[in-house]
Design a protein around this motif. Structure first.
Motif, PDB file in Angstrom:
ATOM      1  N   HIS A 188     -11.617   5.830  -0.271  1.00  0.00           N
ATOM      2  CA  HIS A 188     -12.003   6.744  -1.102  1.00  0.00           C
ATOM      3  C   HIS A 188     -13.511   6.570  -1.245  1.00  0.00           C
ATOM      4  CE1 HIS A 188      -7.726   7.037  -1.808  1.00  0.00           C
ATOM      5  NE2 HIS A 188      -7.685   8.521  -1.874  1.00  0.00           N
ATOM      6  N   ALA A 189     -13.619   5.424  -0.471  1.00  0.00           N
ATOM      7  CA  ALA A 189     -15.301   5.160  -1.001  1.00  0.00           C
ATOM      8  C   ALA A 189     -15.765   6.242   0.370  1.00  0.00           C
ATOM      9  CB  ALA A 189     -15.384   3.865  -0.325  1.00  0.00           C
ATOM     10  N   GLY A 247      -6.404  12.965  -8.374  1.00  0.00           N
ATOM     11  CA  GLY A 247      -6.737  13.987  -7.131  1.00  0.00           C
ATOM     12  C   GLY A 247      -5.612  14.417  -6.785  1.00  0.00           C
ATOM     13  N   ASP A 248      -4.630  15.458  -6.179  1.00  0.00           N
ATOM     14  CA  ASP A 248      -3.257  16.543  -6.050  1.00  0.00           C
ATOM     15  C   ASP A 248      -2.302  16.255  -7.129  1.00  0.00           C
ATOM     16  OD1 ASP A 248      -2.645  18.556  -6.060  1.00  0.00           O
ATOM     17  OD2 ASP A 248      -3.156  19.316  -4.332  1.00  0.00           O
ATOM     18  N   ASP A 307       0.303   7.379  -3.276  1.00  0.00           N
ATOM     19  CA  ASP A 307       0.167   5.590  -3.042  1.00  0.00           C
ATOM     20  C   ASP A 307       1.025   4.883  -4.436  1.00  0.00           C
ATOM     21  OD1 ASP A 307      -2.347   7.338  -2.294  1.00  0.00           O
ATOM     22  OD2 ASP A 307      -1.945   4.954  -0.735  1.00  0.00           O
ATOM     23  N   ARG A 308       0.688   5.296  -5.710  1.00  0.00           N
ATOM     24  CA  ARG A 308       1.055   4.813  -6.772  1.00  0.00           C
ATOM     25  C   ARG A 308       0.868   3.782  -7.537  1.00  0.00           C
ATOM     26  NH1 ARG A 308       5.131   7.842  -5.327  1.00  0.00           N
ATOM     27  NH2 ARG A 308       6.511   9.839  -7.111  1.00  0.00           N
ATOM     28  N   GLY A 309       1.039   2.656  -7.830  1.00  0.00           N
ATOM     29  CA  GLY A 309       1.133   1.180  -7.418  1.00  0.00           C
ATOM     30  C   GLY A 309       0.638   0.113  -6.393  1.00  0.00           C
ATOM     31  N   GLU A 351      -1.810  10.090   3.573  1.00  0.00           N
ATOM     32  CA  GLU A 351      -3.364  10.649   4.168  1.00  0.00           C
ATOM     33  C   GLU A 351      -3.594  12.292   3.365  1.00  0.00           C
ATOM     34  OE1 GLU A 351       0.145   8.864   5.207  1.00  0.00           O
ATOM     35  OE2 GLU A 351      -1.155   7.797   5.993  1.00  0.00           O
ATOM     36  N   GLN A 352      -2.424  13.328   2.709  1.00  0.00           N
ATOM     37  CA  GLN A 352      -2.385  13.967   2.370  1.00  0.00           C
ATOM     38  C   GLN A 352      -3.425  13.980   1.310  1.00  0.00           C
ATOM     39  OE1 GLN A 352       1.986  14.986   2.154  1.00  0.00           O
ATOM     40  NE2 GLN A 352       1.876  16.831   3.906  1.00  0.00           N
TER      41      GLN A 352
END
Length: 303
Positions: A265-266, A198-199, A247-249, A209-210
């Motif tokens: 993500h899919a 990710g970023d 989202d972390r965990g 969402e970002q």
């Protein structure tokens, strides 16, 4: 293609006191691949036990039969292409062709400075990218040619022999971790897969969402890099290593939460989602029962 689910087992457990059992359990749970970090030390684990990636994967290869195995990721921070190639060829043989090399430019963590002389400055991001740009093509040659000679800016090889080569032909697959343009070009030219976390700029203050939008942008950049070298981006697997998005965990808090996360993500084109094996009292703490339920039930829901 159905979304594949893989895991990362950090090498902090003694092999006979939980290490072997974790890798064998990963195979029993049906994970596609079990990866491990290739570091000398890592963040909050720096002052505790930490074992080498290649010996760990060698032991895991002997203790399993079907599970794919790999690094996520290896970097030039403390590796040389010639010696790494010899280890990878051996590991691919021992595992009977079940190895994937996750590879990246490396960061500025603890093991980025372990080998530096006193007073020597750590490599800048540009210097790491320069080394990576030489490291990957040379390693590609070393794993596909019987004998390689090379004299570059950072690495050299003089009649480096690599017979008989990999079990997997023409060599074991590369999963190239990249977000910048130079890394994307390497993934497009040499990768069988691309990896992102990710970023990182969104980790502390961004929203899920970002993060999805930022990752979508990365996927588009990969497609452009592939097009520039005449390659279809659909030829590359796309791997998301979780745990480093805003989202972390939370995706591991329930089966439904994970299916929602993985499904989003899919839709971006990802073929593989990688989750960390639970480690109590760490950044990767998670309910083991929920984790196992995700492993056993989520792939069918994401098919």
């Amino acid at each position: 293609m159905s979304l594949r689910l893989s895991t990362v087992i950090l090498p902090y457990l003694r092999w006979h006191e939980g290490g072997r059992a974790a890798w064998q359990r990963a195979e029993q749970l049906g994970f596609h691949t079990a990866f491990t970090y290739d570091h000398l030390a890592w963040r909050t684990f720096r002052d505790g036990p930490w074992y080498g990636a290649v010996p760990t994967l060698t032991a895991a290869a002997a203790a399993t039969d079907r599970l794919r195995l790999g690094t996520l990721v290896t970097s030039p921070n403390f590796r040389h292409p010639v010696t790494l190639a010899k280890e990878l060829i051996s590991l691919d043989d021992i595992s009977n062709g079940r190895i994937t090399l996750g590879i990246g430019a490396g960061g500025n963590g603890f093991d980025a400075t372990t080998l530096l002389k006193s007073g020597q400055e750590p490599w800048t991001p540009r210097e790491r990218a320069d080394r990576f740009g030489e490291f990957v093509p040379l390693l590609d040659r070393l794993l596909t040619e019987d004998s390689v000679s090379y004299d570059g800016d950072f690495y050299a090889a003089h009649e480096a022999r690599n017979i008989p080569g990999c079990v997997q032909r023409p060599r074991l697959p590369f999963a190239v971790a990249a977000t910048g343009p130079r890394g994307m070009k390497l993934a497009a030219r040499h990768g069988q897969a691309w990896v992102t976390t990710g970023d990182p700029k969104l980790y502390e203050t961004g929203t899920p969402e970002q993060s999805v939008q930022a990752i979508h942008g990365q996927v588009e950049k990969l497609a452009a890099a592939c097009a520039a070298v005449g390659r279809d981006a659909s030829e590359l697997d796309k791997i998301l290593l979780t745990g480093f998005t805003p989202d972390r965990g939370r995706p591991l808090e329930s089966l439904d939460a994970f299916v929602d996360f993985a499904g989003r993500h899919a839709e971006l084109g990802f073929t593989d989602i990688v989750i960390h094996w639970p480690i109590p009292d760490s950044d990767f703490a998670a309910d083991e029962k929920v984790f196992e339920r995700i492993a056993m039930e989520a792939p069918a829901q994401l098919a």
